[in-house]
Design an enzyme around this catalytic site. Structure first.
Site, PDB file in Angstrom:
ATOM      1  CD  GLU A 248      -2.807  -0.977   2.568  1.00 31.02           C
ATOM      2  OE1 GLU A 248      -3.742  -1.776   2.660  1.00 31.02           O
ATOM      3  OE2 GLU A 248      -2.549  -0.132   3.446  1.00 31.02           O
ATOM      4  CE  LYS A 250       5.785   4.746   6.635  1.00 32.95           C
ATOM      5  NZ  LYS A 250       5.421   6.041   7.166  1.00 32.95           N
ATOM      6  NE  ARG A 255      -2.582   4.607  11.813  1.00 29.98           N
ATOM      7  CZ  ARG A 255      -1.799   3.570  12.137  1.00 29.98           C
ATOM      8  NH1 ARG A 255      -0.502   3.731  12.296  1.00 29.98           N
ATOM      9  NH2 ARG A 255      -2.307   2.376  12.293  1.00 29.98           N
ATOM     10  NE  ARG A 270       2.540   7.232  16.419  1.00 30.63           N
ATOM     11  CZ  ARG A 270       3.337   6.632  15.575  1.00 30.63           C
ATOM     12  NH1 ARG A 270       3.263   6.900  14.306  1.00 30.63           N
ATOM     13  NH2 ARG A 270       4.216   5.773  15.987  1.00 30.63           N
ATOM     14  CD  GLU A 300      -0.485   8.934   7.905  1.00 29.48           C
ATOM     15  OE1 GLU A 300      -0.834   8.027   8.685  1.00 29.48           O
ATOM     16  OE2 GLU A 300       0.574   9.560   8.035  1.00 29.48           O
ATOM     17  CG  PHE A 341      -4.149   2.411   6.233  1.00 30.41           C
ATOM     18  CD1 PHE A 341      -4.052   1.816   7.467  1.00 30.41           C
ATOM     19  CD2 PHE A 341      -3.644   3.700   6.064  1.00 30.41           C
ATOM     20  CE1 PHE A 341      -3.476   2.482   8.527  1.00 30.41           C
ATOM     21  CE2 PHE A 341      -3.064   4.383   7.128  1.00 30.41           C
ATOM     22  CZ  PHE A 341      -2.982   3.766   8.368  1.00 30.41           C
ATOM     23  NE  ARG A 418       7.868   0.665  16.015  1.00 24.84           N
ATOM     24  CZ  ARG A 418       7.528   1.718  15.283  1.00 24.84           C
ATOM     25  NH1 ARG A 418       7.452   1.626  13.982  1.00 24.84           N
ATOM     26  NH2 ARG A 418       7.258   2.868  15.851  1.00 24.84           N
ATOM     27  CE  LYS A 424       8.825   2.517   9.960  1.00 24.60           C
ATOM     28  NZ  LYS A 424       8.791   3.749  10.719  1.00 24.60           N
TER      29      LYS A 424
HETATM   30  P1  ATP Z   1       7.320   7.143  10.184  1.00 25.69           P
HETATM   31  O1  ATP Z   1       8.000   8.190  11.022  1.00 25.69           O
HETATM   32  O2  ATP Z   1       8.225   6.346   9.326  1.00 25.69           O
HETATM   33  O3  ATP Z   1       6.061   7.575   9.561  1.00 25.69           O
HETATM   34  P2  ATP Z   1       6.108   6.198  12.407  1.00 25.69           P
HETATM   35  O4  ATP Z   1       7.030   5.910  13.508  1.00 25.69           O
HETATM   36  O5  ATP Z   1       5.338   7.461  12.418  1.00 25.69           O
HETATM   37  O6  ATP Z   1       6.924   6.059  11.127  1.00 25.69           O
HETATM   38  P3  ATP Z   1       5.434   3.607  11.692  1.00 25.69           P
HETATM   39  O7  ATP Z   1       4.476   2.654  12.226  1.00 25.69           O
HETATM   40  O8  ATP Z   1       6.845   3.280  11.895  1.00 25.69           O
HETATM   41  O9  ATP Z   1       5.089   5.028  12.262  1.00 25.69           O
HETATM   42  O10 ATP Z   1       5.135   3.776  10.165  1.00 25.69           O
HETATM   43  C1  ATP Z   1       3.870   3.576   9.757  1.00 25.69           C
HETATM   44  C2  ATP Z   1       3.115   4.869   9.703  1.00 25.69           C
HETATM   45  O11 ATP Z   1       2.856   5.183   8.355  1.00 25.69           O
HETATM   46  C3  ATP Z   1       1.771   4.699  10.318  1.00 25.69           C
HETATM   47  O12 ATP Z   1       1.805   5.096  11.665  1.00 25.69           O
HETATM   48  C4  ATP Z   1       0.856   5.588   9.505  1.00 25.69           C
HETATM   49  O13 ATP Z   1       0.735   6.833  10.148  1.00 25.69           O
HETATM   50  C5  ATP Z   1       1.584   5.782   8.208  1.00 25.69           C
HETATM   51  N1  ATP Z   1       0.920   5.165   7.038  1.00 25.69           N
HETATM   52  C6  ATP Z   1       0.743   5.779   5.854  1.00 25.69           C
HETATM   53  N2  ATP Z   1       0.155   4.979   4.962  1.00 25.69           N
HETATM   54  C7  ATP Z   1      -0.074   3.800   5.582  1.00 25.69           C
HETATM   55  C8  ATP Z   1      -0.653   2.569   5.167  1.00 25.69           C
HETATM   56  N3  ATP Z   1      -1.106   2.386   3.940  1.00 25.69           N
HETATM   57  N4  ATP Z   1      -0.720   1.577   6.086  1.00 25.69           N
HETATM   58  C9  ATP Z   1      -0.257   1.749   7.336  1.00 25.69           C
HETATM   59  N5  ATP Z   1       0.316   2.892   7.783  1.00 25.69           N
HETATM   60  C10 ATP Z   1       0.413   3.913   6.918  1.00 25.69           C
END
Ligand code: ATP
Length: 583
Positions: A248, A250, A255, A270, A300, A341, A418, A424
């Site tokens: 998917e 990103k 969030r 979040r 998101e 998502f 996690r 990712k």
């Molecule tokens: P980053 O700083 O890399 O965004 P993070 O620490 O905020 O990471 P992670 O869980 O590591 O959060 O990365 C996933 C984040 O990406 C999710 O918290 C969400 O906010 C975002 N995201 C965007 N698109 C998607 C998707 N299709 N599915 C899941 N998460 C997604």
């Protein structure tokens, strides 16, 4: 329970940073607190309700200083001077009470109930005349009780209890106290879907095992969202996920978990704060487009131009405008679209325990996409070159990369975790300069020359979930605009503490200690072994920790992240190992 007994427990807690000791002190306290259990748990957290209710006690330092002056007869200016010297208003309250108590014939005992009830009443007083009433209520409380009580009441009232006890440690204390060790995974699941430790404590005390076992998401109760692991390269993702995967886009935004019941919509961040009022057009669109009576979806919020179909990377937009966290300000100029998502709950059905494919099918059936509400774009494939092309397309379309989702039956929605069901993969990972890190500020060093009146560097740390402490990872001195640079002392003024907080493990001693609360996004060149930082100390080499070389502030304050959910030490270790493998 008498508040003075509670204060004794708090004194014990401030004397240790060892997780096991904290857990057993907490466990005894919880057993002793009897019917005050819920209030006790909130007070330990320094609050009167779960975060998502947004209840603020709403007293100012100034008011407390005035009250202390009134009850002691000491001049306010003198107390203010004392505060400037001591640095902690709780200690000032303690000293004043200790002095004035000697002159008092008797001291009235106060209970947990008295303190909690008063603080709650204070938080509920609104409008004309409320300042006076709040003040009187607080004064009555501070007149009673011991010096230790005053110290803690003042700290709680001002949101500065800062015991350094992680929520996860409180949870462990509850599990131990009420004999739920055999169901600890279920208790954690309950907590992740309903991060309200006060409420949970009552259920554990009642020994309601069925409630704990069967709990899942519920509308209008914000939960801890699921997070992704990270990996470099499509072949390793395919190998990990077993052949066929879903990729998917990103999206790089904020969030959002959206709760819908009978036409009423609530959006939570979040960090579980309610943000509904900030996105009125998304709320309207949800009301019109969503065929859900009672449900929760996850997605998101992203700046998106429906005319050009361009997605604006949040980071880029906020940096370009030199603003901190303001997706909201961006929303004035660029409309926000919600890309969904996931769906975790639908009309009485807990979907979180269903596999990803089934959830996605339910989501697709429940949403009619338009320009304000869209589904995350995705592809299912086992062909590396097809997936590579999709990855490239995601970047071209303004995304950060992809999130791979496992198609296995076990690919459930694990709140707050996690895990490898979501991986990712970002463009950044293709260079040695890895992903960004979200790090927590624990100290600061005064600057020199041009930076004479501000900090020259900040001491940043990662959270170690096993030990419940923050371990230092780098000193950050670059990447600030002048505006931010010269405001650093002001930004952190309210978080300064005297001495090393007991939830910080640092070998370096900064000029100023800062209570771990603020999260900054940082980019670095490489992770190296370091004799001065404590991140993962001893795990790679004896006596050595890990450090980030050439750290640079990206300009993004991660106010949407709680310090405990910043990049943790385990993730850093993983990134370090990958870096060594040359991945
Ligand atoms: P980053 O700083 O890399 O965004 P993070 O620490 O905020 O990471 P992670 O869980 O590591 O959060 O990365 C996933 C984040 O990406 C999710 O918290 C969400 O906010 C975002 N995201 C965007 N698109 C998607 C998707 N299709 N599915 C899941 N998460 C997604």
């Amino acid at each position: 329970m008498l508040f003075s007994r509670f204060s004794e427990y708090l004194n014990q807690m401030t004397e240790t940073s060892k997780r096991l000791e904290l857990k057993s002190i907490l466990s005894s306290l919880f057993l002793e607190s009897g019917s005050d259990i819920k209030k006790t748990v909130y007070l330990i957290q320094g609050k009167i309700a779960p975060d998502y209710e947004g209840k603020e006690i709403g007293l100012a330092d100034k008011t407390i200083l005035e009250i202390l002056s009134e009850i002691s007869g000491i001049d306010k200016d003198e107390i203010t001077k004392k505060l400037a010297k001591v640095g902690d208003i709780g200690t000032v309250a303690y000293e004043i009470k200790a002095k004035s108590s000697q002159q008092m014939l008797f001291q009235e005992d106060i209970t947990i109930e008295d303190v909690f009830g008063t603080l709650k009443s204070i938080s509920e007083k609104k409008g004309g005349g409320s300042t006076r009433i709040k003040r009187d209520l607080m004064k009555r409380l501070l007149l009673s009780g011991s010096p230790d009580d005053a110290k803690y009441i003042v700290r709680i009232a001002l949101g500065k209890l800062r015991l350094g006890v992680a929520d996860s440690t409180i949870l462990q204390g509850l599990i131990e106290a009420f004999n739920f060790v055999d169901l600890s995974e279920d208790v954690e699941n309950y907590y992740n879907f309903s991060p309200d430790l006060g409420n949970l404590s009552e259920i554990l005390k009642k020994d309601d095992r069925d409630e704990i076992r069967n709990f899942g998401p519920r509308t209008f109760v914000p939960f801890k969202v699921m997070l992704a692991e990270r990996m470099q390269g499509i072949p390793s993702i395919l190998e990990k996920m077993g052949g066929e995967v879903a990729f998917e886009y990103k999206y790089d935004g904020l969030r959002a978990q959206v709760h819908i019941r009978d036409g009423k919509i609530k959006i939570f961040s979040r960090g579980n704060e309610e943000t509904t009022s900030q996105f009125p057009d998304v709320v309207e669109a949800m009301k019109r487009q969503v065929l859900i009576k009672d449900g929760i979806v996850d997605g998101e919020l992203v700046p998106y131009n429906p005319e050009t179909e361009e997605i604006y990377p949040f980071q880029e937009v906020s940096r370009r405008r030199g603003r901190k966290k303001d997706l909201l300000n961006i929303a004035d100029e660029i409309p926000i679209t919600l890309f969904l998502f996931d769906i975790v709950y639908l009309n009485g059905r807990d979907l979180s325990r269903k596999g990803y494919s089934e959830r996605r099918r339910n989501l697709e059936e429940a949403i009619q996409p338009t320009e304000k509400i869209k589904l995350a774009r995705r592809i299912i494939s086992s062909d590396a070159s097809e997936l590579e092309a999709f990855f490239e397309l995601s970047i071209e379309n303004g995304c950060e990369g992809i999130v791979a989702k496992s198609l296995s039956e076990e690919s459930i929605y694990r709140a707050g975790a996690r895990g490898w069901n979501w991986i990712k993969y970002k463009r950044d990972y293709q260079s040695l300069v890895n992903d960004t890190f979200d790090l927590v500020v624990v100290g600061a060093f005064w600057g020199h020359g041009r930076r004479g009146k501000t900090y020259g560097a900040l001491l940043l740390a990662s959270f170690n979930p096993d030990k419940g402490v923050y371990e230092t990872f780098c000193k950050l001195g670059t990447g600030f605009t002048d505006e931010v640079l010269f405001s650093l002392p002001r930004i952190f003024s309210d978080l300064i503490v005297q001495g090393e907080p007991n939830n910080v493990d640092a070998a370096l001693k900064p000029d100023v200690w800062i209570y771990p609360e603020k999260v900054m996004e940082v980019k670095g060149a490489e992770i190296t072994v370091s004799p001065v930082h404590t991140c993962n100390k001893g795990l790679i080499e004896k006596g050595m920790g890990l450090a980030l070389r050439f750290p640079r502030f990206t300009g993004r304050w991660r106010d949407d992240k709680k310090p405990e959910s910043s990049t943790n030490s385990e993730e850093i270790l993983e990134i370090y190992k990958n870096q060594k493998k040359g991945l």
